[in-house]
Design an enzyme around this catalytic site. Sequence first.
Site, PDB file in Angstrom:
ATOM      1  N   GLY A  93       1.129  -1.242  -0.383  1.00 37.84           N
ATOM      2  CA  GLY A  93       0.189   0.171   0.215  1.00 37.84           C
ATOM      3  C   GLY A  93       1.043   1.148   0.051  1.00 37.84           C
ATOM      4  O   GLY A  93       2.621   1.198  -0.539  1.00 37.84           O
ATOM      5  N   ALA A 133      11.241   0.933  -5.688  1.00 43.47           N
ATOM      6  CA  ALA A 133      12.075   2.216  -5.682  1.00 43.47           C
ATOM      7  C   ALA A 133      12.358   1.762  -4.026  1.00 43.47           C
ATOM      8  O   ALA A 133      13.070   2.390  -3.115  1.00 43.47           O
ATOM      9  CB  ALA A 133      11.814   3.529  -6.010  1.00 43.47           C
ATOM     10  N   TYR A 163       8.791  -3.376   3.308  1.00 43.33           N
ATOM     11  CA  TYR A 163       8.095  -4.008   2.163  1.00 43.33           C
ATOM     12  C   TYR A 163       9.983  -3.669   1.123  1.00 43.33           C
ATOM     13  O   TYR A 163      10.271  -4.439   0.519  1.00 43.33           O
ATOM     14  CB  TYR A 163       7.648  -2.469   1.699  1.00 43.33           C
ATOM     15  CG  TYR A 163       7.658  -2.506   0.327  1.00 43.33           C
ATOM     16  CD1 TYR A 163       6.474  -3.561   0.422  1.00 43.33           C
ATOM     17  CD2 TYR A 163       7.968  -1.826  -0.651  1.00 43.33           C
ATOM     18  CE1 TYR A 163       5.764  -3.595  -1.151  1.00 43.33           C
ATOM     19  CE2 TYR A 163       6.808  -1.359  -0.921  1.00 43.33           C
ATOM     20  CZ  TYR A 163       5.999  -2.459  -2.612  1.00 43.33           C
ATOM     21  OH  TYR A 163       5.644  -2.381  -3.459  1.00 43.33           O
ATOM     22  N   LYS A 167      11.621  -6.475  -1.352  1.00 40.00           N
ATOM     23  CA  LYS A 167      11.829  -6.376  -2.343  1.00 40.00           C
ATOM     24  C   LYS A 167      13.272  -7.074  -3.295  1.00 40.00           C
ATOM     25  O   LYS A 167      14.132  -7.764  -4.239  1.00 40.00           O
ATOM     26  CB  LYS A 167      11.503  -4.744  -2.857  1.00 40.00           C
ATOM     27  CG  LYS A 167       9.927  -4.692  -2.731  1.00 40.00           C
ATOM     28  CD  LYS A 167       9.699  -5.798  -4.063  1.00 40.00           C
ATOM     29  CE  LYS A 167       7.340  -4.979  -4.147  1.00 40.00           C
ATOM     30  NZ  LYS A 167       6.898  -6.294  -4.460  1.00 40.00           N
ATOM     31  N   LYS A 206      -2.621   5.411  -2.729  1.00 40.99           N
ATOM     32  CA  LYS A 206      -0.884   6.274  -2.081  1.00 40.99           C
ATOM     33  C   LYS A 206      -1.031   7.938  -2.565  1.00 40.99           C
ATOM     34  O   LYS A 206      -2.404   7.615  -2.783  1.00 40.99           O
ATOM     35  CB  LYS A 206       0.182   5.743  -3.241  1.00 40.99           C
ATOM     36  CG  LYS A 206       0.420   4.367  -2.933  1.00 40.99           C
ATOM     37  CD  LYS A 206       1.799   3.844  -4.178  1.00 40.99           C
ATOM     38  CE  LYS A 206       2.279   3.137  -3.388  1.00 40.99           C
ATOM     39  NZ  LYS A 206       3.314   2.733  -4.000  1.00 40.99           N
ATOM     40  N   THR A 235       9.169  14.724  -1.980  1.00 43.80           N
ATOM     41  CA  THR A 235       8.940  15.129  -3.577  1.00 43.80           C
ATOM     42  C   THR A 235       9.042  13.296  -3.601  1.00 43.80           C
ATOM     43  O   THR A 235       9.425  12.376  -3.239  1.00 43.80           O
ATOM     44  CB  THR A 235      10.293  15.806  -3.761  1.00 43.80           C
ATOM     45  OG1 THR A 235      11.742  14.313  -3.445  1.00 43.80           O
ATOM     46  CG2 THR A 235      10.404  16.853  -3.774  1.00 43.80           C
TER      47      THR A 235
HETATM   48  P1  NAD Z   1      -2.221  -4.226  -5.311  1.00 36.83           P
HETATM   49  O1  NAD Z   1      -2.462  -3.899  -4.099  1.00 36.83           O
HETATM   50  O2  NAD Z   1      -3.175  -2.868  -5.585  1.00 36.83           O
HETATM   51  O3  NAD Z   1      -2.121  -4.777  -6.163  1.00 36.83           O
HETATM   52  C1  NAD Z   1      -1.584  -7.055  -5.431  1.00 36.83           C
HETATM   53  C2  NAD Z   1      -2.011  -7.904  -5.191  1.00 36.83           C
HETATM   54  O4  NAD Z   1      -1.778  -9.082  -4.967  1.00 36.83           O
HETATM   55  C3  NAD Z   1      -3.666  -7.072  -4.632  1.00 36.83           C
HETATM   56  O5  NAD Z   1      -4.270  -7.616  -4.814  1.00 36.83           O
HETATM   57  C4  NAD Z   1      -3.396  -8.619  -2.974  1.00 36.83           C
HETATM   58  O6  NAD Z   1      -4.547  -9.089  -2.745  1.00 36.83           O
HETATM   59  C5  NAD Z   1      -2.862  -9.728  -3.512  1.00 36.83           C
HETATM   60  N1  NAD Z   1      -1.642 -10.095  -3.437  1.00 36.83           N
HETATM   61  C6  NAD Z   1      -1.043 -10.290  -1.812  1.00 36.83           C
HETATM   62  N2  NAD Z   1      -0.918 -10.942  -1.244  1.00 36.83           N
HETATM   63  C7  NAD Z   1      -1.198 -12.836  -1.804  1.00 36.83           C
HETATM   64  C8  NAD Z   1      -1.687 -13.671  -2.040  1.00 36.83           C
HETATM   65  N3  NAD Z   1      -0.651 -14.349  -0.958  1.00 36.83           N
HETATM   66  N4  NAD Z   1      -1.593 -14.143  -3.036  1.00 36.83           N
HETATM   67  C9  NAD Z   1      -2.152 -13.086  -3.922  1.00 36.83           C
HETATM   68  N5  NAD Z   1      -2.434 -12.569  -4.054  1.00 36.83           N
HETATM   69  C10 NAD Z   1      -1.955 -11.964  -2.904  1.00 36.83           C
HETATM   70  O7  NAD Z   1      -0.669  -3.130  -5.799  1.00 36.83           O
HETATM   71  P2  NAD Z   1      -0.431  -3.155  -6.894  1.00 36.83           P
HETATM   72  O8  NAD Z   1      -0.068  -1.716  -6.855  1.00 36.83           O
HETATM   73  O9  NAD Z   1      -0.908  -3.275  -8.379  1.00 36.83           O
HETATM   74  O10 NAD Z   1       1.622  -3.348  -6.890  1.00 36.83           O
HETATM   75  C11 NAD Z   1       1.755  -4.565  -8.107  1.00 36.83           C
HETATM   76  C12 NAD Z   1       3.200  -4.873  -7.659  1.00 36.83           C
HETATM   77  O11 NAD Z   1       4.051  -3.770  -7.739  1.00 36.83           O
HETATM   78  C13 NAD Z   1       3.094  -5.305  -6.012  1.00 36.83           C
HETATM   79  O12 NAD Z   1       4.292  -6.058  -6.400  1.00 36.83           O
HETATM   80  C14 NAD Z   1       4.203  -3.770  -5.350  1.00 36.83           C
HETATM   81  O13 NAD Z   1       4.478  -4.041  -4.589  1.00 36.83           O
HETATM   82  C15 NAD Z   1       4.830  -3.668  -6.694  1.00 36.83           C
HETATM   83  N6  NAD Z   1       4.775  -2.178  -7.281  1.00 36.83           N
HETATM   84  C16 NAD Z   1       3.665  -1.296  -7.079  1.00 36.83           C
HETATM   85  C17 NAD Z   1       3.956  -0.025  -7.408  1.00 36.83           C
HETATM   86  C18 NAD Z   1       3.159   1.019  -7.008  1.00 36.83           C
HETATM   87  O14 NAD Z   1       2.793   2.482  -7.005  1.00 36.83           O
HETATM   88  N7  NAD Z   1       1.467   0.731  -7.324  1.00 36.83           N
HETATM   89  C19 NAD Z   1       5.066   0.565  -6.838  1.00 36.83           C
HETATM   90  C20 NAD Z   1       6.996  -0.214  -6.742  1.00 36.83           C
HETATM   91  C21 NAD Z   1       6.058  -1.344  -6.854  1.00 36.83           C
END
Ligand code: NAD
Length: 350
Positions: A93, A133, A163, A167, A206, A235
């Site tokens: 999140g 990041a 977190y 990663k 976010k 920022t």
């Molecule tokens: P999101 O929370 O919308 O989606 C992640 C999904 O993973 C959720 O729907 C959740 O239910 C599912 N999940 C969690 N644990 C699980 C499990 N044990 N088994 C099956 N499903 C599971 O997040 P997002 O923004 O779509 O992020 C997707 C990926 O990108 C993640 O790895 C996140 O860390 C990475 N990421 C996202 C951002 C961003 O700005 N959104 C930035 C950096 C990295």
Amino acid sequence: MNKPQIAGNSPTLKKDDLIVITGAGGFIAGALTRYFHDQGFTRIRAIDKKPLPEWYQRVPDVESLSMDLSEKDHCIWACEGAVEVYNLAADMGGMGFIERFRIACLRSILINTHLLEAAYRAGVERYFYSSSACAYNTELQKDPQARALKESDAYPAMAERGYGWEKLLSEMFCQEYWAERGLKTFIARFHNVYGPYGTWDGGREKAPAAICRKVIEAKTADQHEIVIWSDGTQTRSFMYIDDCITGIDRIMHCDELIATPLNLGSNVLISINDLVSLVEEIGGVKLERQYDLGAPRGVAGRNSDNAMIKTVLNWEPSTPLREGLARVYAWIEQQYADRKAGRRTVTDHF
Ligand code: NAD
């Protein structure tokens, strides 16, 4: 110019090869599922631990499964017959979530660990991992005008607790599966992604979505105040979802990038205060700002150095922030109205 190497142009990937996408009930993987479906791929297996009715997007003709992928057996099942696997499942999140729930974030290590082994055993050809990041050394992010982070800045390591370390270690797993076992793995370090069908309320949202929602709330209630977390000088850069999806596809199909973490983000830096001004402009209001100095802030400044992605892919995310934000604002405004009218919306509570 050469055609970009993407799934749709791949000489080896067939339209009926099985593509597995995890985290597909969430924001980015939901959009990725739709993208592959729209490109004509006919066998997509989308997986998320959320019950199906809670998925942000459900794409027709896609095998959609509710399974917890921190369980080894579920990962084995998930990868059966797969040609490509995209792992975007993680407990995550915005700052408010990752600073508070570090154990939940760390436990996502189980997902990638089991999924990677299962993918290797199933003979998967390509494996994508969504890093962040937040894997970068926090010592380099103490100033709002901190220089943009290049890929080598992750080491020596001092990632964000919980977190970020998850990663970084999962990246290392991906790199070793290539080095030791020859599984082609691909790693993108996403910098803040925003767009429609993302979380906009409930605690995991976010900054861009949270600010849009707050401006809409203030307008609707005819209150002229907005609460900003911390002092607003922090920022970040923000990447629109369509750029993120294009980037994932290009990275996954570029052999030069095997087992090589790569920034996938915008390199346009903006302070939270300026982000609020932009959203106010879109919403046509001017609000009085209150600063919650006790609220989570994250690092002081973080930007993406895009030299490497430009060199290797001859491409970088480019959707102008104002344009992307206007789309998200309109989408959240509709969500807000739907919720008021008692209709179902995309929200995620913890
Ligand atoms: P999101 O929370 O919308 O989606 C992640 C999904 O993973 C959720 O729907 C959740 O239910 C599912 N999940 C969690 N644990 C699980 C499990 N044990 N088994 C099956 N499903 C599971 O997040 P997002 O923004 O779509 O992020 C997707 C990926 O990108 C993640 O790895 C996140 O860390 C990475 N990421 C996202 C951002 C961003 O700005 N959104 C930035 C950096 C990295």
